[in-house]
Enzyme design. Sequence first.
Site, PDB file in Angstrom:
ATOM      1  N   GLU A 109       0.841  -1.215   0.000  1.00 27.88           N
ATOM      2  CA  GLU A 109       0.000   0.000   0.000  1.00 27.88           C
ATOM      3  C   GLU A 109       0.874   1.262   0.000  1.00 27.88           C
ATOM      4  O   GLU A 109       0.532   2.263  -0.630  1.00 27.88           O
ATOM      5  CB  GLU A 109      -0.934  -0.016   1.213  1.00 27.88           C
ATOM      6  CG  GLU A 109      -2.028  -1.079   1.078  1.00 27.88           C
ATOM      7  CD  GLU A 109      -2.876  -1.221   2.316  1.00 27.88           C
ATOM      8  OE1 GLU A 109      -2.311  -1.545   3.380  1.00 27.88           O
ATOM      9  OE2 GLU A 109      -4.093  -0.994   2.232  1.00 27.88           O
ATOM     10  N   GLU A 129      -3.752  -9.419   3.960  1.00 28.22           N
ATOM     11  CA  GLU A 129      -4.461  -9.078   5.197  1.00 28.22           C
ATOM     12  C   GLU A 129      -5.587 -10.046   5.521  1.00 28.22           C
ATOM     13  O   GLU A 129      -5.889 -10.309   6.683  1.00 28.22           O
ATOM     14  CB  GLU A 129      -5.028  -7.649   5.100  1.00 28.22           C
ATOM     15  CG  GLU A 129      -4.001  -6.537   5.256  1.00 28.22           C
ATOM     16  CD  GLU A 129      -3.311  -6.142   3.964  1.00 28.22           C
ATOM     17  OE1 GLU A 129      -3.359  -6.923   2.977  1.00 28.22           O
ATOM     18  OE2 GLU A 129      -2.714  -5.061   3.915  1.00 28.22           O
TER      19      GLU A 129
HETATM   20  C1  3H9 Z   1      -1.386  -4.712   7.207  1.00 31.06           C
HETATM   21  O1  3H9 Z   1      -0.460  -4.400   6.518  1.00 31.06           O
HETATM   22  C2  3H9 Z   1      -2.587  -3.827   7.474  1.00 31.06           C
HETATM   23  C3  3H9 Z   1      -2.670  -2.656   6.540  1.00 31.06           C
HETATM   24  O2  3H9 Z   1      -3.323  -3.010   5.368  1.00 31.06           O
HETATM   25  C4  3H9 Z   1      -3.487  -1.555   7.152  1.00 31.06           C
HETATM   26  C5  3H9 Z   1      -2.961  -0.897   8.355  1.00 31.06           C
HETATM   27  C6  3H9 Z   1      -3.778   0.301   8.752  1.00 31.06           C
HETATM   28  N1  3H9 Z   1       4.376  -7.459  11.686  1.00 31.06           N
HETATM   29  O3  3H9 Z   1       7.438 -15.058   8.613  1.00 31.06           O
HETATM   30  P1  3H9 Z   1       8.827 -14.948   9.095  1.00 31.06           P
HETATM   31  C7  3H9 Z   1       7.768 -11.267  12.204  1.00 31.06           C
HETATM   32  S1  3H9 Z   1      -1.420  -6.178   8.058  1.00 31.06           S
HETATM   33  C8  3H9 Z   1       5.049  -7.868  12.774  1.00 31.06           C
HETATM   34  O4  3H9 Z   1       9.390 -16.071   9.871  1.00 31.06           O
HETATM   35  P2  3H9 Z   1       9.861 -15.028   6.413  1.00 31.06           P
HETATM   36  C9  3H9 Z   1       7.428 -12.720  12.465  1.00 31.06           C
HETATM   37  O5  3H9 Z   1       6.520 -12.849  13.514  1.00 31.06           O
HETATM   38  C10 3H9 Z   1       0.098  -6.947   7.626  1.00 31.06           C
HETATM   39  N2  3H9 Z   1       5.914  -8.908  12.766  1.00 31.06           N
HETATM   40  O6  3H9 Z   1       9.847 -14.547   7.928  1.00 31.06           O
HETATM   41  C11 3H9 Z   1       8.787 -13.303  12.772  1.00 31.06           C
HETATM   42  O7  3H9 Z   1       9.089 -12.991  14.105  1.00 31.06           O
HETATM   43  P3  3H9 Z   1       9.886 -14.036  15.020  1.00 31.06           P
HETATM   44  C12 3H9 Z   1       0.035  -7.550   6.285  1.00 31.06           C
HETATM   45  C13 3H9 Z   1       6.058  -9.554  11.615  1.00 31.06           C
HETATM   46  O8  3H9 Z   1      11.094 -14.465   5.843  1.00 31.06           O
HETATM   47  C14 3H9 Z   1       9.727 -12.500  11.883  1.00 31.06           C
HETATM   48  O9  3H9 Z   1       9.029 -11.295  11.564  1.00 31.06           O
HETATM   49  N3  3H9 Z   1       1.254  -8.291   6.047  1.00 31.06           N
HETATM   50  C15 3H9 Z   1       5.379  -9.190  10.448  1.00 31.06           C
HETATM   51  O10 3H9 Z   1       9.612 -16.486   6.333  1.00 31.06           O
HETATM   52  C16 3H9 Z   1      10.096 -13.202  10.610  1.00 31.06           C
HETATM   53  O11 3H9 Z   1       8.888 -13.615   9.968  1.00 31.06           O
HETATM   54  C17 3H9 Z   1       1.334  -9.622   6.206  1.00 31.06           C
HETATM   55  O12 3H9 Z   1       0.378 -10.282   6.529  1.00 31.06           O
HETATM   56  C18 3H9 Z   1       4.509  -8.084  10.507  1.00 31.06           C
HETATM   57  N4  3H9 Z   1       3.832  -7.655   9.430  1.00 31.06           N
HETATM   58  O13 3H9 Z   1       8.600 -14.336   5.740  1.00 31.06           O
HETATM   59  C19 3H9 Z   1       2.684 -10.232   5.966  1.00 31.06           C
HETATM   60  N5  3H9 Z   1       5.737 -10.030   9.445  1.00 31.06           N
HETATM   61  O14 3H9 Z   1      11.233 -14.183  14.383  1.00 31.06           O
HETATM   62  C20 3H9 Z   1       3.059 -11.060   7.155  1.00 31.06           C
HETATM   63  C21 3H9 Z   1       6.630 -10.891   9.984  1.00 31.06           C
HETATM   64  O15 3H9 Z   1       9.905 -13.381  16.354  1.00 31.06           O
HETATM   65  N6  3H9 Z   1       4.420 -11.582   7.072  1.00 31.06           N
HETATM   66  N7  3H9 Z   1       6.828 -10.608  11.292  1.00 31.06           N
HETATM   67  O16 3H9 Z   1       9.105 -15.305  14.990  1.00 31.06           O
HETATM   68  C22 3H9 Z   1       4.749 -12.566   6.226  1.00 31.06           C
HETATM   69  O17 3H9 Z   1       3.981 -13.059   5.439  1.00 31.06           O
HETATM   70  C23 3H9 Z   1       6.160 -13.076   6.309  1.00 31.06           C
HETATM   71  O18 3H9 Z   1       6.667 -12.720   7.573  1.00 31.06           O
HETATM   72  C24 3H9 Z   1       7.123 -12.504   5.236  1.00 31.06           C
HETATM   73  C25 3H9 Z   1       8.561 -12.939   5.580  1.00 31.06           C
HETATM   74  C26 3H9 Z   1       6.717 -13.100   3.897  1.00 31.06           C
HETATM   75  C27 3H9 Z   1       7.054 -10.998   5.202  1.00 31.06           C
END
Ligand code: 3H9
Length: 707
Positions: A109, A129
């Site tokens: 975004e 999301e």
């Molecule tokens: C959003 O954006 C809302 C908006 O539209 C509106 C707002 C107003 N936040 O998955 P991994 C942590 S909602 C906080 O193992 P990878 C995760 O917990 C968001 N923490 O790595 C982990 O911590 P730990 C929409 C996060 O390389 C560490 O980072 N976005 C977030 O296999 C490593 O993560 C999503 O839904 C986060 N957003 O994969 C994307 N993301 O080491 C969510 C990760 O302590 N994230 N962490 O266990 C993912 O899909 C994967 O993490 C990503 C990397 C593909 C990015």
Amino acid sequence: MSQPMSAAVSTDTQGRIGIITLHNPPVNALSKAVRTGVRDAMTHLLQDAAIDAVVISSDIGLFSGGADISEFATGDVEPPLPDVLELIEQADKPVVAAINGPAFGGGLELALACHYRVAVTGVKVGLPEVHLGILPGAGGTQRLPRLTNVETALNMIVSGQPAAVQSLSGLTDALVDTPEALLETACNLAQAAVGKPIPRTSDKSVAAVPDGFFEGFRKSVARQTRGFYAPERCIRAVEASLELPFEQGLEREGALFMECMKSPQARAQQHFFFAERAAGHVADYDRDTPTRPIARVGIIGAGTMGGGIAMNFANAGIPVRLLEIKPEALEKGLAVIRRNYENSARKGKLTEAQVEQRMALLQGTTEYADLADVDLVIEAVFEKMAVKKAVFEQLDAVCKPGAILATNTSTLDVNEIARATSRPGDVIGMHFFSPANVMKLLEVVKADDTQPDVIKTVMQLAKTIKKVAVLVGVCFGFVGNRMIEPYSREANRLLLEGASPQDIDRVLYEFGLPMGPFTMGDMAGLDIGYFVRESRRDAIAHDPSYCVVADKLVEAGRVGLKAGRGAYRYEEGNRTPIPDPEVLDIARQEAERLGVQQRDISEQEILERILYPLINEGCKILEEGIASKASDIDVIYVYGYGFPIYRGGPMHYAETIGLDNILTALKGYQKQLGQYGQDWFTPAPLLENLAASGQTFAQWAKQRSQS
Ligand code: 3H9
């Protein structure tokens, strides 16, 4: 000269271009520090007369993983992401997003709010999301349809699936082949845009869609979105992009976002996001624990399970030796694997060349000696201790020192199996779920002597073969199958008391499971449960009502779908379960024989009688240390048993109901059950303690780890 706006955001200049760089490892989550940093950097650069244009970039491997999910619970949204993005879009100097790596959710975004986007070919972008029970709430539902089109935006937002950036026509203004070339291209684009009218996404209109488009879309996703709250809100938000001017569309998106955010499903799905990642945090090893290299794997047994396991490794490019004693069984096993791959090719999921590459990695053998050089061997033979022990004795004799010896047992004592070898430290359980090439879950079972480096190697290997691994301890059935036992037991007891298989199945289906216990039992084969009961008659002998109807069904040849009759009946060549009065007759006769009064049973009772004993068992498992966290149990149930993710898993669900309420209900049913089965409802001491203290599972686990 680089100037930090905060630790997470810095600014730099190249000539008259201002560069804002995000640096918030591990995923550049748009936390308060990042939002504040970007807002301050933008404000500063827009006021700086020496700057003509701005580039927003990242100096870690990702552009951004989106909003910081861990901040959602705090409620601190300042400065709101939509406001920061509004500042960017309304800037009177051109702003270019330099997308170096994955851009998800709020990260994408952010890029959509910029005036131009440059990306590295192959980078994945998405709006996931919906997997968190919410929708893109920072303009994604309004800007993506304007930049691409409604259909693309709907598909991405409702599925949450990422796409390769180059596949999204209209999204980018330039693509580069390597991250190294990105910044220069972005700066050139920014420079070239100076003095030209600024192309704001909000000024674009959305191309119309044919009449009935949204209804058609709703129907097409109805099956996979059944029970979920967020997908319908995602659709309404995208509809608003067509129906309303941009500003009002944003307001509508904001309102729908808040509706989702307040829903119990959002809390459950966000709990699950962290639960899945927490499963990988294991106290048995640390950063310094070495791992053993796994270059070649052996698998014993080329049946359904062994073949499925083998496919996981071939899919990951790891060579496999597949062992069967009988050449015909080996040939059959390899032929089934080939057929599976060819089916995938027919569906367009694999190319013919990939099928051949994977088959080439699978080498069959009938000789244990051929396993002398494998680094890991996984046994998937008949579920009998004597058979397993004989296999491990052979493995002990032929495998090289340091090879990891794993058993795929789903119930048996891994310690006893380990003791059949001279190297119990190298023995571990790897419990795959059927079909093993499809199901994401892997229960990794540590025995008393399993070495930390063996555990770490297997937990990491799980990621390589795209499984979610959960570490568990040794007991009958480990976590998943131990907890499913009270679930099937109570379903059967309810049948004895007068509920029909279709009533019970409907309640669980409506709760969100893919199918109820009787449909599932018929598909798996009722004889499987029967054999398990035969092997533990001593433990259940005190309760003659225990799965008695299921026993009678099997003894009458009603072993399930494969026989055309089980808890339901089936027509030739058709898998649809048809209610069968004969089953109710059997239940009635057994109830009469045992003096159990049949009656009408409410849907609520059906649900509670089946789920609460399962949760109670989960509490015992936690207390015994078989699972180290309640969230691990949730991961096992969602990925291994189809527990609805929007309920967060059984232990999260228990907390939403209230542990005190679960305790009261269990005690009530214990009283009501009469002569047989009362003891199955004895509350776990942990449940009693938490209900009394008001502590959550997480608070209890934290306290336990500190004491
Ligand atoms: C959003 O954006 C809302 C908006 O539209 C509106 C707002 C107003 N936040 O998955 P991994 C942590 S909602 C906080 O193992 P990878 C995760 O917990 C968001 N923490 O790595 C982990 O911590 P730990 C929409 C996060 O390389 C560490 O980072 N976005 C977030 O296999 C490593 O993560 C999503 O839904 C986060 N957003 O994969 C994307 N993301 O080491 C969510 C990760 O302590 N994230 N962490 O266990 C993912 O899909 C994967 O993490 C990503 C990397 C593909 C990015």
